[in-house]
Design a protein around this motif. Structure first.
Motif, PDB file in Angstrom:
ATOM      1  N   LEU A 110      10.463   1.721   5.146  1.00 15.61           N
ATOM      2  CA  LEU A 110      11.881   1.895   4.824  1.00 15.61           C
ATOM      3  C   LEU A 110      12.074   3.246   4.128  1.00 15.61           C
ATOM      4  CD1 LEU A 110      14.799   0.833   4.568  1.00 15.61           C
ATOM      5  CD2 LEU A 110      14.122  -0.276   2.439  1.00 15.61           C
ATOM      6  N   VAL A 111      11.172   3.569   3.212  1.00 15.74           N
ATOM      7  CA  VAL A 111      11.233   4.868   2.517  1.00 15.74           C
ATOM      8  C   VAL A 111      11.192   6.002   3.557  1.00 15.74           C
ATOM      9  CG1 VAL A 111       9.979   6.401   0.929  1.00 15.74           C
ATOM     10  CG2 VAL A 111      10.137   3.940   0.435  1.00 15.74           C
ATOM     11  N   MET A 112      10.303   5.855   4.534  1.00 13.28           N
ATOM     12  CA  MET A 112      10.150   6.890   5.571  1.00 13.28           C
ATOM     13  C   MET A 112      11.385   6.954   6.468  1.00 13.28           C
ATOM     14  SD  MET A 112       6.188   5.879   6.225  1.00 13.28           S
ATOM     15  CE  MET A 112       5.838   6.780   7.721  1.00 13.28           C
ATOM     16  N   ASN A 113      11.974   5.801   6.762  1.00 11.43           N
ATOM     17  CA  ASN A 113      13.208   5.774   7.565  1.00 11.43           C
ATOM     18  C   ASN A 113      14.341   6.483   6.818  1.00 11.43           C
ATOM     19  OD1 ASN A 113      12.715   2.418   8.983  1.00 11.43           O
ATOM     20  ND2 ASN A 113      11.998   4.389   9.704  1.00 11.43           N
ATOM     21  N   ASN A 157       8.938  -3.576  10.770  1.00 14.39           N
ATOM     22  CA  ASN A 157       7.575  -3.144  10.471  1.00 14.39           C
ATOM     23  C   ASN A 157       6.826  -2.847  11.763  1.00 14.39           C
ATOM     24  OD1 ASN A 157       5.127  -2.601   9.372  1.00 14.39           O
ATOM     25  ND2 ASN A 157       4.824  -4.619   8.437  1.00 14.39           N
ATOM     26  N   HIS A 158       6.463  -1.594  11.965  1.00 18.98           N
ATOM     27  CA  HIS A 158       5.743  -1.209  13.181  1.00 18.98           C
ATOM     28  C   HIS A 158       4.230  -1.249  13.012  1.00 18.98           C
ATOM     29  CE1 HIS A 158       9.307   0.004  15.378  1.00 18.98           C
ATOM     30  NE2 HIS A 158       9.730   0.657  14.309  1.00 18.98           N
ATOM     31  N   VAL A 159       3.766  -1.571  11.794  1.00 16.16           N
ATOM     32  CA  VAL A 159       2.315  -1.553  11.574  1.00 16.16           C
ATOM     33  C   VAL A 159       1.680  -2.809  12.177  1.00 16.16           C
ATOM     34  CG1 VAL A 159       0.515  -1.733   9.806  1.00 16.16           C
ATOM     35  CG2 VAL A 159       2.375  -0.093   9.539  1.00 16.16           C
ATOM     36  N   LYS A 160       0.619  -2.582  12.951  1.00 16.50           N
ATOM     37  CA  LYS A 160      -0.061  -3.705  13.597  1.00 16.50           C
ATOM     38  C   LYS A 160      -1.371  -4.010  12.883  1.00 16.50           C
ATOM     39  CE  LYS A 160      -1.536  -4.797  18.330  1.00 16.50           C
ATOM     40  NZ  LYS A 160      -2.963  -4.919  18.059  1.00 16.50           N
ATOM     41  N   ASP A 161      -2.210  -2.988  12.740  1.00 15.48           N
ATOM     42  CA  ASP A 161      -3.538  -3.174  12.156  1.00 15.48           C
ATOM     43  C   ASP A 161      -3.783  -2.121  11.077  1.00 15.48           C
ATOM     44  OD1 ASP A 161      -4.276  -5.203  14.082  1.00 15.48           O
ATOM     45  OD2 ASP A 161      -4.462  -3.572  15.526  1.00 15.48           O
ATOM     46  N   VAL A 162      -4.519  -2.521  10.039  1.00 14.00           N
ATOM     47  CA  VAL A 162      -4.895  -1.576   8.986  1.00 14.00           C
ATOM     48  C   VAL A 162      -6.399  -1.703   8.730  1.00 14.00           C
ATOM     49  CG1 VAL A 162      -4.584  -0.887   6.565  1.00 14.00           C
ATOM     50  CG2 VAL A 162      -2.615  -1.684   7.883  1.00 14.00           C
ATOM     51  N   PHE A 163      -7.047  -0.567   8.577  1.00 11.70           N
ATOM     52  CA  PHE A 163      -8.479  -0.523   8.266  1.00 11.70           C
ATOM     53  C   PHE A 163      -8.665   0.181   6.937  1.00 11.70           C
ATOM     54  CE2 PHE A 163     -10.432  -1.856  12.285  1.00 11.70           C
ATOM     55  CZ  PHE A 163      -9.299  -1.879  13.094  1.00 11.70           C
ATOM     56  N   LYS A 164      -9.508  -0.413   6.092  1.00  6.48           N
ATOM     57  CA  LYS A 164      -9.812   0.192   4.794  1.00  6.48           C
ATOM     58  C   LYS A 164     -11.321   0.383   4.737  1.00  6.48           C
ATOM     59  CE  LYS A 164      -9.077   1.406   0.605  1.00  6.48           C
ATOM     60  NZ  LYS A 164      -8.542   2.699   0.330  1.00  6.48           N
TER      61      LYS A 164
END
Ligand code: NIG
Ligand code: FE
Length: 420
Positions: free
Chosen positions: A336-339, A399-406
């Protein structure tokens, strides 16, 4: 060396590696690769590039992930939040809608001070559980590093409890938490008649926080009717003597000269800057202070946005963060911040990704390990379920995020937290 994991068939890979700068800030100068792969070993980036995966990186046990032409970026860094606190303030919403100013609510003993009362009463477990849930939601929006400030204790005991909670979160949640001491967030009720007495208290807290290694940064709310420029200068200079790196909430609501002070002291970053003067912009530029812009706060308070285009044209290094807090901006959603940055600040997708990755990492002094995908840096990355960067800024509010890797481990899978 062979990879543990290779993500291939990446349509767009924003590495956020800085290319040769054409001007001092140069917000467009990050590397963006197409038809790319990203190889990981032992939690670090082993290799990356365009085209097919080099055979030399593969062995039988290498795990392959097909990105299906989607967008991959570094994990997002939210470099300004008030993460640990208790309770919420929806009771102030009718006042806000009627137009009662934010600083007026604070003057009447509400605002920050109402959260202070709730935070002081909360148990360690309550503080931890609430913030842990917030971190899970931040993760689901692609965030892998968060800065968190104290400032809802306003006495030694509860300031320390907030900072200890930051430490515990850092140790127990996949998101890295960078800790900031912000005892100078407001003057507590018990010092209402003697604000100087509270400044003395903050000065006494500094060496204790530092000795316990509970915070890297010190921040202050330099604002009309909170801490003035002279008080802010005094506290920040003392903090520096104790080894803190400096941040300052500057010119958020009233143009007080906070940015000029940030320039004078050479703080790492100056935050908010909605009411910054032209001189303030010049001072930040000349002293290499990062402008940390928090547009969801402007949106939520119905205030003017910081003059970001002017800052970028001047050559400032701009970061974007959420300012997640229970009052001016209860927002856990960096997309949202980025939008908002796209639609209202008129920043380009490249500028925005630079602001939330490498520049935000610089704002928390973590750019040696995170903020960009480069050989040897942490394999913190996000797969967005979109076919090009523009789409994230076009199809807003979801939310367009699908996967996150850390560190090379999958911590979000198909939108669900999946770490163990
Ligand atoms: O960054 N400005 C000071 N602190 C927060 C708000 C804190 C609150 O309202 O609880 C901010 O906007
Ligand atoms: Fe803030």
């Amino acid at each position: 060396m062979k990879a543990d994991l290779i993500v291939h068939n990446i349509g767009t890979l924003v590495t956020s590696r800085e290319l040769e700068k054409k001007s001092k800030g140069d917000m467009e100068n990050i590397e963006i690769l197409h038809n790319a792969y990203l190889a990981v070993r032992d939690g670090k980036v082993l290799a990356l590039g365009e085209g097919n995966i080099p055979e030399s990186l593969k062995e039988e046990k290498t795990k392959l992930i097909d990105a299906k032409k989607k967008v991959v970026t570094p994990g997002i860094v939210d470099s300004h939040t008030h993460l640990v606190h208790y309770g919420s303030r929806e009771d102030e919403l009718p006042l806000k809608i009627k137009g009662v100013p934010y600083l007026e609510i604070l003057k009447q003993g509400g605002g920050i001070l109402s959260t202070v009362r709730k935070t002081r009463k909360a148990t360690d477990e309550e503080l931890f559980e609430k913030a842990f849930g917030v971190l899970d939601r931040m993760l689901s929006f692609g965030v892998t590093t968060v800065e968190g400030k104290s400032g809802y204790g306003l006495n030694l005991e509860t300031e320390l409890r907030q900072l200890e909670t930051n430490k515990r979160l850092n140790e127990n949640h996949p998101i890295d938490v960078v800790s900031t001491f912000m005892g100078a967030h407001a003057v507590p009720d018990e010092y209402k008649e003697n604000p100087k007495g509270y400044i003395d208290e903050v000065l006494k807290m500094l060496p204790i926080v530092k000795e316990k290694k509970l915070a890297e940064f010190c921040d202050i709310f330099c604002e009309d009717a909170v801490f003035d420029v002279e008080e802010s200068r005094h506290i920040l200079k003392e903090a520096r003597k104790h080894g803190f790196k400096l941040k300052i909430h500057a010119d958020e609501i009233v143009s007080l000269g906070g940015a000029e002070l940030a320039g004078e002291l050479g703080t790492v970053s100056a935050e908010h800057l909605m009411a910054i003067s032209d001189q303030g912009i010049k001072d930040l530029y000349e002293n290499n202070v990062i402008a940390n812009i928090l547009p969801a706060t402007s949106f939520n308070l119905g205030k003017d946005y910081a003059p970001v285009r002017k800052m970028i044209d001047t050559g400032l290094t701009v970061a974007l963060s959420s300012d997640y807090n229970p009052g001016s901006c209860p927002c856990e959603n960096m997309q949202l911040v980025m939008n908002i940055a796209s639609a209202q600040l008129k920043m380009t997708p490249t500028e925005i990704f630079k602001a939330v990755t490498i520049n935000a990492a610089k704002a928390v002094k973590r750019d040696d390990t995170v903020g960009s995908l480069e050989v040897g840096k942490n394999a913190d990355f996000v797969i967005f379920d979109v076919e090009n960067l523009n789409y994230i800024f076009y199809n807003i509010g979801i939310n367009h995020v699908k996967d996150v890797f850390k560190l090379g481990e999958q911590v979000l899978t198909d939108g669900e937290v999946s770490y163990v």
